[in-house]
Motif scaffolding. Structure first.
Motif, PDB file in Angstrom:
ATOM      1  N   LEU A 192       1.008  -1.290   0.051  1.00 61.80           N
ATOM      2  CA  LEU A 192      -0.055  -0.137  -0.098  1.00 61.80           C
ATOM      3  C   LEU A 192       0.806   1.341  -0.224  1.00 61.80           C
ATOM      4  O   LEU A 192       0.699   2.010  -0.787  1.00 61.80           O
ATOM      5  N   LYS A 193       1.819   1.099   0.815  1.00 60.75           N
ATOM      6  CA  LYS A 193       2.650   2.453   0.788  1.00 60.75           C
ATOM      7  C   LYS A 193       3.558   2.509  -0.313  1.00 60.75           C
ATOM      8  O   LYS A 193       3.796   3.768  -0.746  1.00 60.75           O
ATOM      9  N   ASP A 194       4.021   1.448  -0.676  1.00 58.05           N
ATOM     10  CA  ASP A 194       4.715   1.766  -1.882  1.00 58.05           C
ATOM     11  C   ASP A 194       3.900   2.268  -3.005  1.00 58.05           C
ATOM     12  O   ASP A 194       4.315   3.174  -4.006  1.00 58.05           O
ATOM     13  N   ARG A 195       2.759   1.839  -3.338  1.00 59.04           N
ATOM     14  CA  ARG A 195       1.930   2.395  -4.118  1.00 59.04           C
ATOM     15  C   ARG A 195       1.384   3.681  -3.955  1.00 59.04           C
ATOM     16  O   ARG A 195       1.448   4.449  -4.766  1.00 59.04           O
ATOM     17  N   PHE A 196       1.307   4.135  -2.596  1.00 54.86           N
ATOM     18  CA  PHE A 196       0.812   5.509  -2.342  1.00 54.86           C
ATOM     19  C   PHE A 196       1.831   6.312  -2.715  1.00 54.86           C
ATOM     20  O   PHE A 196       1.738   7.602  -3.224  1.00 54.86           O
ATOM     21  N   GLN A 197       3.254   6.089  -2.701  1.00 53.46           N
ATOM     22  CA  GLN A 197       4.317   6.795  -3.052  1.00 53.46           C
ATOM     23  C   GLN A 197       4.096   7.490  -4.467  1.00 53.46           C
ATOM     24  O   GLN A 197       4.475   8.358  -4.823  1.00 53.46           O
ATOM     25  N   LYS A 198       3.608   6.506  -5.373  1.00 52.36           N
ATOM     26  CA  LYS A 198       3.714   7.045  -6.707  1.00 52.36           C
ATOM     27  C   LYS A 198       2.269   7.214  -6.815  1.00 52.36           C
ATOM     28  O   LYS A 198       2.123   8.117  -8.089  1.00 52.36           O
ATOM     29  N   GLN A 199       1.152   7.001  -6.228  1.00 47.13           N
ATOM     30  CA  GLN A 199      -0.023   7.669  -6.797  1.00 47.13           C
ATOM     31  C   GLN A 199      -0.776   7.803  -5.527  1.00 47.13           C
ATOM     32  O   GLN A 199      -1.076   6.621  -4.688  1.00 47.13           O
ATOM     33  N   LYS A 200      -1.099   9.046  -5.360  1.00 52.11           N
ATOM     34  CA  LYS A 200      -1.982   9.526  -4.230  1.00 52.11           C
ATOM     35  C   LYS A 200      -3.284   8.861  -4.393  1.00 52.11           C
ATOM     36  O   LYS A 200      -4.217   8.753  -3.391  1.00 52.11           O
ATOM     37  N   TYR A 201      -3.599   8.977  -5.588  1.00 53.12           N
ATOM     38  CA  TYR A 201      -5.120   8.804  -6.081  1.00 53.12           C
ATOM     39  C   TYR A 201      -5.177   7.614  -7.132  1.00 53.12           C
ATOM     40  O   TYR A 201      -4.582   7.417  -8.054  1.00 53.12           O
ATOM     41  N   LEU A 202      -6.080   6.521  -6.691  1.00 47.97           N
ATOM     42  CA  LEU A 202      -6.130   5.510  -7.611  1.00 47.97           C
ATOM     43  C   LEU A 202      -7.768   5.688  -8.027  1.00 47.97           C
ATOM     44  O   LEU A 202      -8.450   5.983  -7.243  1.00 47.97           O
ATOM     45  N   SER A 203      -7.524   5.077  -9.311  1.00 45.56           N
ATOM     46  CA  SER A 203      -9.003   4.910  -9.907  1.00 45.56           C
ATOM     47  C   SER A 203      -9.691   3.809  -9.113  1.00 45.56           C
ATOM     48  O   SER A 203      -8.931   2.961  -8.291  1.00 45.56           O
TER      49      SER A 203
END
Length: 259
Positions: free
Chosen positions: A107-118
């Motif tokens: 999650l964190k990893d993803r968050f770093q790259k994308q604050k907003y997910l579709s």
DNA sequence: TCGCCATTATTG
DNA sequence: CAATAATGGCGA
């Protein structure tokens, strides 16, 4: 150990994803019956990822829920009923799920790259993490909030000053943007995933990890992923890694609009 | 419907 | 008590 146990870990019944997720989410069924869900999930995955059947369950939710090594919490049924009956009467008991290290990591990893997910991205992510769409959504919501830090400094990320290895475990620099449509899944699996594998494995191996531990760990993560010691993990771990790899790629391929 | 916000409630 | 998952209200 029964897969059920593992699963239950990250199975918050609190998530009404069925309601929230318009795009028929596969994992909805699970919330109802652990036993049933198991089969459904299994079936589901085995169907999706033909080769590796149940392994997914294991690695995914299983992540030896670090949070609390001793007593694995079964948020779903048991804990709930066992809780405080006193106020559990007609009240809405929140079931505060404790995400596993692995889940948080991703999650964190993803968050770093994308604050907003579709929506779909969140759903995919939720599948990968074996969480509900709602949970992922909420998580991002909360993260965004404290990332902004503005109002209430709710969460304190390990290292807030440096934008490098701070929060995540994966050095963003080495990862292809999750949402950028350009990179091929191969690229992802061949290069990036190696790293991911490492940290995931690490996460599994170190149950004692706490959020705070990320601090230190994240640094090593940044540079010395593939440490020999981590490669000696058990077959199941490897299997797990591969499994993740598989479905991750799968989800990746779905690719939709980018932020 | 989602996001953001404030709030609540649980967990450690 | 701090951290934070989850809830509910409000606005777009």
């Amino acid at each position: 150990m029964s897969v059920a146990d593992l699963i239950s870990q990250s199975l918050p019944e609190a998530c009404d994803s069925r309601d929230s997720s318009p795009l028929s989410t596969i994992l909805e069924a699970e919330e109802n019956d652990i036993s049933l869900q198991m089969s459904s999930v299994e079936a589901l995955y085995s169907d999706t990822v033909s080769p590796l059947p149940a392994s997914i369950d294991l690695l995914l939710q299983d992540s030896p829920d670090s949070s609390t090594s001793p007593k694995v919490k079964l948020p779903t049924s048991i804990e709930k009923s066992t809780m405080k009956e006193g106020k559990g009467l007609g009240k809405k008991q929140k079931v505060r799920t404790v995400f596993s290290q692995m889940q948080l990591c991703i999650l964190k990893d993803r968050f770093q790259k994308q604050k907003y997910l579709s929506l779909q991205q969140m759903q995919e992510l939720s599948e990968v993490l074996n969480l509900c769409y709602k949970q992922v959504k909420t998580w991002f919501q909360n993260q965004r909030r404290n990332a902004r830090g503005g109002k209430k400094n709710h969460t304190k990320w390990p290292n807030s000053s440096n934008g490098v290895a701070q929060k995540g475990c994966l050095p963003s620099g080495n990862l292809p943007m999750w949402s950028n449509q350009t990179w091929s899944s191969q690229t992802w699996s061949n290069q990036t995933w190696n790293n991911s594998q490492a940290w995931c494995t690490q996460a599994w191996n170190n149950q004692s990890w706490n959020n705070q531990a990320w601090n230190n760990q994240s640094q090593i993560c940044g540079e010395e992923f593939l440490l020999p010691q981590f490669q000696q993990n058990s077959a199941s771990d490897l299997e797990a890694s591969q499994t993740i790899d598989l479905f991750l790629n799968d989800s990746m391929n779905i690719q939709l609009e980018e932020v």
